[in-house]
Motif scaffolding. Structure first.
Motif, PDB file in Angstrom:
ATOM      1  N   LEU A  45     -47.710  39.925  30.467  1.00 40.98           N
ATOM      2  CA  LEU A  45     -48.957  40.611  31.019  1.00 40.98           C
ATOM      3  C   LEU A  45     -49.458  41.411  29.748  1.00 40.98           C
ATOM      4  O   LEU A  45     -49.046  41.832  29.104  1.00 40.98           O
ATOM      5  CB  LEU A  45     -48.378  41.777  32.078  1.00 40.98           C
ATOM      6  N   ASN A  46     -50.915  41.340  29.750  1.00 44.98           N
ATOM      7  CA  ASN A  46     -51.641  41.880  28.636  1.00 44.98           C
ATOM      8  C   ASN A  46     -52.123  43.013  29.172  1.00 44.98           C
ATOM      9  O   ASN A  46     -53.118  43.205  29.989  1.00 44.98           O
ATOM     10  CB  ASN A  46     -52.832  41.059  28.248  1.00 44.98           C
ATOM     11  N   ILE A  47     -51.658  44.388  28.520  1.00 41.95           N
ATOM     12  CA  ILE A  47     -51.993  45.550  28.900  1.00 41.95           C
ATOM     13  C   ILE A  47     -52.056  46.414  27.711  1.00 41.95           C
ATOM     14  O   ILE A  47     -51.358  46.481  27.032  1.00 41.95           O
ATOM     15  CB  ILE A  47     -51.137  46.199  29.889  1.00 41.95           C
ATOM     16  N   THR A  56     -52.684  54.771  34.538  1.00 41.88           N
ATOM     17  CA  THR A  56     -53.599  54.576  35.521  1.00 41.88           C
ATOM     18  C   THR A  56     -52.763  53.507  36.244  1.00 41.88           C
ATOM     19  O   THR A  56     -53.033  53.180  37.475  1.00 41.88           O
ATOM     20  CB  THR A  56     -55.013  54.590  35.060  1.00 41.88           C
ATOM     21  N   THR A  57     -52.478  52.291  35.157  1.00 42.13           N
ATOM     22  CA  THR A  57     -51.943  50.958  35.825  1.00 42.13           C
ATOM     23  C   THR A  57     -50.709  51.338  36.773  1.00 42.13           C
ATOM     24  O   THR A  57     -50.674  50.704  37.906  1.00 42.13           O
ATOM     25  CB  THR A  57     -51.687  49.929  35.027  1.00 42.13           C
ATOM     26  N   LEU A  58     -49.963  52.132  36.294  1.00 45.60           N
ATOM     27  CA  LEU A  58     -48.737  52.388  37.107  1.00 45.60           C
ATOM     28  C   LEU A  58     -48.829  53.002  38.322  1.00 45.60           C
ATOM     29  O   LEU A  58     -48.168  52.701  39.177  1.00 45.60           O
ATOM     30  CB  LEU A  58     -47.745  53.360  36.139  1.00 45.60           C
ATOM     31  N   LEU A  66     -41.069  45.597  31.992  1.00 42.73           N
ATOM     32  CA  LEU A  66     -41.054  45.130  30.512  1.00 42.73           C
ATOM     33  C   LEU A  66     -42.340  45.159  29.851  1.00 42.73           C
ATOM     34  O   LEU A  66     -42.652  45.545  28.762  1.00 42.73           O
ATOM     35  CB  LEU A  66     -40.253  43.884  30.302  1.00 42.73           C
ATOM     36  N   PRO A  67     -43.276  44.567  30.627  1.00 45.12           N
ATOM     37  CA  PRO A  67     -44.598  44.411  29.831  1.00 45.12           C
ATOM     38  C   PRO A  67     -45.073  46.082  29.586  1.00 45.12           C
ATOM     39  O   PRO A  67     -45.800  46.292  28.567  1.00 45.12           O
ATOM     40  CB  PRO A  67     -45.499  43.854  31.004  1.00 45.12           C
ATOM     41  N   TYR A  68     -44.955  46.879  30.278  1.00 48.51           N
ATOM     42  CA  TYR A  68     -45.321  48.527  29.881  1.00 48.51           C
ATOM     43  C   TYR A  68     -44.534  48.771  28.740  1.00 48.51           C
ATOM     44  O   TYR A  68     -45.242  49.337  27.851  1.00 48.51           O
ATOM     45  CB  TYR A  68     -45.050  49.182  31.047  1.00 48.51           C
ATOM     46  N   LEU A  69     -43.278  48.389  28.505  1.00 46.05           N
ATOM     47  CA  LEU A  69     -42.412  48.922  27.516  1.00 46.05           C
ATOM     48  C   LEU A  69     -42.909  48.127  26.255  1.00 46.05           C
ATOM     49  O   LEU A  69     -43.090  48.842  25.197  1.00 46.05           O
ATOM     50  CB  LEU A  69     -40.993  48.785  27.729  1.00 46.05           C
TER      51      LEU A  69
END
Length: 289
Positions: free
Chosen positions: A117-119, A126-128, A219-222
């Motif tokens: 995931l590319n963030i 806002t995505t969360l 995990l992508p957010y972290l």
């Protein structure tokens, strides 16, 4: 008011003052000073007692302070901690301590998140809000992305927000946060040098446990937070991190040095783990020098 049992336990473990709130003190009610008049006409003459040192006065104050009606009674957990300190074998019928971690997690399912995931770091909050990558979005009040210095030297990561954190909309809320800050202050790390977050961004308010699915989904957010902050070291709080494949864990932490410590919430329940936490903090201090 500070429960005197914790002073005795603290002294027996030989730990420094970082484990106690710096504002903690014993309060002796005014009633303790009343009705202390002695009839000297019948009392035997006594030699004055030698002056007490500051430490002796502190211990004496603890022993003579009247019991406060709100003090909790000793539990099996307290007895187990004391038994471990004095080298006795704890009773085998002590209850297990409940945690917010599913100890049946299959560590092989904790995979690398490279390219999943590319963030961007700025887009995480806002995505969360609209994230449905796992079923915890049905239990949360609000996702908690984390807070702190975006150029932090240290990244502090717990496994997930606790239900009280969700209610207050603040990670490491209450006494847990106070103890955590005392722990970091003990190795000369100020709050201005830290970014606080969790691997799972939503609290398990109903299930009260997290699973491998939850860990992997967040995990992508972290990863985006680590990539943006690029701290010198990572402090992982919670036994769940010890259960994971350490090679994959290191990869997901971008190979930044890390240590694993018992969570402050657990330290408040199981005082005998404070020595383990202190050993982890000393290792962390070496990484940050």
């Amino acid at each position: 008011m500070l429960d005197s049992r914790y002073l005795y336990l603290h002294e027996a473990m030989g730990l420094g003052p970082m484990w106690l709130s710096q504002a903690a003190h014993l309060i002796i009610p005014d009633s303790a000073e009343k009705n202390t008049t002695v009839d000297n006409s019948t009392a035997p003459t006594r030699q004055p007692a030698p002056a007490r040192t500051g430490k002796q006065q502190s211990i004496a104050a603890v022993k003579t302070a009247p019991a406060h009606k709100s003090f909790p009674q000793p539990t099996n957990r307290h007895r187990a901690a004391l038994q471990q300190i004095i080298g006795q074998r704890p009773s085998t019928n002590l209850p297990e301590v409940q945690t917010a971690v599913d100890t049946s997690i299959n560590t092989s399912s904790h995979k690398s998140i490279a390219g999943e995931l590319n963030i961007s770091f700025e887009a995480i909050p806002t995505t969360l809000i609209t994230c449905t990558r796992c079923n915890l979005h049905q239990e949360r009040c609000t996702p908690l992305p984390g807070y702190g210095a975006v150029n932090a030297r240290l990244l502090v990561v717990s496994s997930n927000p606790a239900p009280p954190d969700d209610s207050s909309q603040q990670l490491f809320s209450g006494e847990v946060g106070k103890l955590l800050n005392n722990m970091l202050a003990a190795i000369n790390i100020s709050t201005e040098e830290v970014f606080y977050t969790s691997q799972v961004k939503c609290a398990p308010n109903i299930s009260l446990r997290i699973t491998a699915e939850h860990l992997h989904a967040c995990l992508p957010y972290l990863s985006a937070q680590i990539e943006h902050i690029r701290p010198q070291a990572v402090l992982l709080l919670g036994q769940i991190f010890s259960q994971l494949d350490q090679n994959i864990l290191a990869q997901n932490l971008h190979n930044i040095p890390y240590v694993i410590s018992p969570h402050p919430a657990r330290l408040l329940r199981q005082s005998h783990l404070k020595a383990t936490a202190w050993a982890a903090l000393k290792q962390l201090r070496n990484y940050l020098q």
